[in-house]
Design a protein around this motif. Structure first.
Motif, short mmCIF file in Angstrom:
data_model
loop_
_atom_site.label_atom_id
_atom_site.label_comp_id
_atom_site.label_asym_id
_atom_site.label_seq_id
_atom_site.Cartn_x
_atom_site.Cartn_y
_atom_site.Cartn_z
N ASP A 95 -7.75 4.71 13.03
CA ASP A 95 -8.49 3.89 12.07
C ASP A 95 -8.87 2.57 12.73
O ASP A 95 -8.05 1.65 12.83
N ARG A 96 -10.11 2.48 13.18
CA ARG A 96 -10.56 1.30 13.91
C ARG A 96 -10.63 0.05 13.03
O ARG A 96 -10.67 -1.06 13.54
N ARG A 97 -10.63 0.22 11.71
CA ARG A 97 -10.74 -0.94 10.82
C ARG A 97 -9.40 -1.61 10.55
O ARG A 97 -9.36 -2.75 10.13
N VAL A 98 -8.32 -0.90 10.76
CA VAL A 98 -6.99 -1.40 10.40
C VAL A 98 -6.28 -1.96 11.62
O VAL A 98 -6.37 -1.42 12.71
#
Length: 161
Positions: free
Chosen positions: A104-107
């Protein structure tokens, strides 16, 4: 007040004074105790250049390991913007780092650094004499009893863990 009107019962109104018998008395006492303990903790943290909000995050990181920011917010009672500012402060000081979460690149997970652990340990050493002063007015055995009671009160049935 007119003679035909009964006086209002003021005995159960919150006063925030010793002996308050209102339904709010326990909460008011806990708030006052928190202020006193937080003042002592802040005194221990000040020379080391951090505040309670920073130390609260370090506590979670030492206890849980790398933790997502949203979980830090929940664990410390902070909001999303507030936790971002605290983590920014900790990163600037080299006490924590944000790392990508695989999948998860956003987290981002926040992780304590070796310098953060060193500071965490230094805070405990600095706090010992202040914590002793905080309970100096209690009789022998009472600090332990107070801790036991507050643990049961705060955690209920989970306090055995």
């Amino acid at each position: 007040m007119t003679a035909d009107r009964a006086p209002r019962n003021t005995a159960s109104r919150a006063t925030d004074r010793p002996g308050d018998a209102s339904p709010f008395a326990l909460g008011l006492l806990l708030r006052r105790a928190h202020w006193r303990a937080a003042g002592v903790m802040s005194e221990a943290l000040r020379p080391l250049g951090i505040e309670l909000r920073h130390f609260a995050v370090l506590i979670v990181l030492v206890d849980r390991g790398p933790t997502m920011q949203r979980d830090l917010a929940a664990a410390t009672g902070s909001d999303k913007a507030g936790i971002m500012r605290v983590v920014d402060d900790l990163e600037r000081r080299g006490l924590a780092v944000r790392k990508a979460v695989p999948g998860d690149r956003r987290v981002r997970a926040v992780e304590i650094t070796p310098q953060g652990v060193e500071l965490f340990d230094a805070v405990h050493v600095a706090a010992v004499p202040l914590a002793e002063r905080l309970v100096a007015e209690l009789e022998p055995g009472e600090p332990e009893k107070l801790t036991e009671l507050l643990t049961r009160f705060a955690y209920g049935e989970d306090s055995e863990a």
